[in-house]
Design a protein around this motif. Structure first.
Motif, short mmCIF file in Angstrom:
data_model
loop_
_atom_site.label_atom_id
_atom_site.label_comp_id
_atom_site.label_asym_id
_atom_site.label_seq_id
_atom_site.Cartn_x
_atom_site.Cartn_y
_atom_site.Cartn_z
N HIS A 139 -19.44 -54.07 18.60
CA HIS A 139 -20.54 -53.09 18.60
C HIS A 139 -21.23 -53.07 17.24
O HIS A 139 -20.59 -52.90 16.20
N LEU A 140 -22.55 -53.26 17.26
CA LEU A 140 -23.36 -53.19 16.05
C LEU A 140 -23.94 -51.78 15.94
O LEU A 140 -24.73 -51.35 16.79
N SER A 147 -29.20 -53.56 20.33
CA SER A 147 -28.99 -55.01 20.21
C SER A 147 -28.43 -55.55 21.52
O SER A 147 -27.89 -54.81 22.33
N ASN A 149 -25.66 -58.13 23.20
CA ASN A 149 -24.43 -58.81 22.82
C ASN A 149 -24.58 -60.31 22.93
O ASN A 149 -25.23 -60.83 23.84
N VAL A 172 -27.19 -61.22 14.23
CA VAL A 172 -26.39 -60.59 13.18
C VAL A 172 -24.95 -61.11 13.30
O VAL A 172 -24.30 -60.92 14.33
N GLY A 173 -24.46 -61.76 12.26
CA GLY A 173 -23.12 -62.32 12.28
C GLY A 173 -23.10 -63.68 11.61
O GLY A 173 -24.15 -64.31 11.46
N SER A 270 -26.30 -59.18 18.63
CA SER A 270 -25.11 -58.81 17.87
C SER A 270 -24.01 -59.83 18.11
O SER A 270 -23.55 -60.01 19.24
N ILE A 272 -20.99 -59.95 16.08
CA ILE A 272 -20.12 -59.49 15.00
C ILE A 272 -18.64 -59.52 15.37
O ILE A 272 -17.81 -58.92 14.71
#
Length: 495
Positions: A139-140, A147, A149, A172-173, A270, A272
């Motif tokens: 979870h961002l 966002s 997944n 993001v990641g 996302s 992450i």
């Protein structure tokens, strides 16, 4: 491949290219002759038909175990089939792997969620293996905006159900899955920019170096030292970070500053870090760690429930296919015993040829010729001998026709660490190789296993403890005595 000893000369052997060539060209002849070679009373239920589950079914079936794979989707392959983009690996290769599993006698039940562990055992299964992957979404946290997944994005991209993503995609990641997503986004019609946003710099991204390079080659942009705050009006607002002191991971911590920056963003992905579906395990009475991982024996991967095991991403969290296969092999060994294979004599590396290759340059030509470059360090290594500036590591011939053994000479070593740096086996030869001491004082001050020649047929010996033994009196391991005698008789100049 930083431990390949050929890399000390020019570049590492391209082992993956060679294996891929062998897999492609040798499949037809292999599949015709492939069959189980052992016998076992084990009846094993494998929950999950991804890389880990398929590998477990193959290894267990090879040794005669009866294996059933329960896969809730329509096809085997797991994250490799449904998530990893086709430009990385196509369905053709996955289908071939499925055929290898079938050749070992596995029963495959697709579109079939697995029963509970209790029910499986009541059906006569002696062992259960969880190979369920890590599909729970990370979870961002954002102040505003949403966002997508990364697994959802990649799965929709692969099955061509992805809607309009706009012109500017941000991922993001910094892991391998993030690289896949960013590279996939670059291939979508209409996308102008695909950008990786990461809170540390590129050096500390967890993605493999090769994956980073492939993303760069595809034109993916990297924005380092940024933490997403909110998504609004087609812009991702990020807080600028700086590197601080190392955190628990050993990497510099990401420290937020007061500076803000805005990036154009039509789709935020996302990536992450996915997690294990805890419910799969808690519903079956299997213990979890405080961080949500599965409690498992490090050597066997058996969980808190007897004869219930966990492998692959379900064990490690998001990892590689190779690591999933390694887990599968470990569990198969625990259930049906280690698998042994006899290498034909004409296929073994010749020690003389190995030594002749050392010191000669041989640049990469093609995957089919890599055996000519391979130094066969599993047969003859001796890196610690070659790199020691003081010649403190000596290759000793113990008996005719046998592989030479390494003797460490204590008085010639200044503990420079060269042998540790170059050792392909993550060893420290100056500490771990059997050591010859020139004085009793040197012997007493060291912790190395080794010996000091006292004279009169006696030696002072350190193995698990210290003792004084007489040669030829059956007071020590015969192989150790043979080694010591070889030093005294044939290498007396070292004494």
């Amino acid at each position: 491949m930083d431990k390949c000893t050929r890399g000390f000369y020019e570049e590492s052997v391209h082992i993956r290219d060679s294996k891929l060539l062998a897999a492609r060209n040798g499949y037809e002849s292999l599949i015709c002759s492939l069959k189980p070679s052992g016998k076992s009373d084990a009846k094993v239920a494998v929950i999950g038909g991804g890389p880990a589950g398929m590998a477990a079914a193959y290894f267990l079936g090879r040794q005669g175990a009866k294996v059933t794979i329960f896969e809730k989707r329509a096809l085997l392959g797991g994250i490799v089939r449904y998530v990893i983009p086709g430009f990385r690996i196509g369905d053709f290769g996955i289908d071939r792997d499925v055929e290898l599993v079938k050749a070992m006698g596995a029963e495959i039940k697709v579109n079939t969620p697995a029963p509970s562990v209790k029910e499986l055992k009541s059906q006569g299964y002696t062992h259960v293996i969880f190979a369920t992957g890590a599909w729970a979404h990370g979870h961002l946290k954002l102040e505003s905006g949403e966002s997508m997944n990364v697994l959802d994005f990649l799965e929709q991209y692969k099955c061509e159900t992805l809607g309009d993503v706009g012109e500017h995609v941000i991922v993001v990641g910094g892991g391998n899955t993030a690289m896949d997503a960013a590279r996939a986004a670059k291939r979508i019609k209409g996308v102008v920019s695909s950008t990786i946003v990461y809170r540390r710099n590129k050096r500390y991204m967890p993605a493999d170096e090769e994956e980073l390079q492939l993303a760069e080659d595809d034109g993916v942009a990297f924005r380092e030292l940024l933490t997403p705050v909110r998504l609004e009006n087609g812009r991702l607002i990020c807080r600028v970070c700086k590197l601080g002191a190392p955190d628990a991971s050993g990497r510099p911590a990401s420290v937020e500053t007061d500076e803000m920056i805005a990036l154009p963003c039509s789709l935020l992905i996302s990536a992450i870090g996915e997690k294990v579906e805890a419910k799969d395990f808690t519903d079956n009475g299997i213990s979890l760690t405080d961080r949500g991982g599965v409690v498992a024996n490090a050597k066997t991967l058996e969980t808190s429930e007897p004869n219930v095991f966990v492998i692959g991403d379900a064990n490690r969290g998001p990892a590689t296919v190779v690591e999933a296969i390694a887990d599968a092999r470990k569990v198969a060994d625990a259930i049906v015993g280690p698998y042994t294979v006899t290498v034909p004599e004409d296929s073994k590396a010749c020690e003389g040829n190995c030594l002749l290759k050392q010191g000669s340059l041989a640049v990469y030509d093609s995957a089919g010729k890599e055996t000519e470059r391979c130094l066969a360090c599993s047969t003859v290594c001796e890196c610690c001998v070659q790199v020691c500036p003081n010649r403190a590591n000596i290759a000793i011939t113990v008996r005719e026709g046998a592989m030479q053994q390494i003797l460490h000479v204590d008085r010639m070593c200044n503990e420079c660490g060269n042998c540790t740096a170059f050792c392909p086996y993550d060893s420290s030869p100056y500490k771990e190789k059997y050591t010859l001491f020139s004085t009793e004082k040197e012997f007493d001050e060291s912790e190395n296993q080794g010996f000091f020649v006292l004279g009169g047929g006696k030696v002072k010996l350190r193995l698990d403890g210290v003792s004084t033994v007489r040669l030829g009196a059956n007071e020590m391991d015969p192989q150790i005595e043979q080694f010591i005698n070889a030093v005294i008789w044939d290498y007396s100049y070292l004494l």
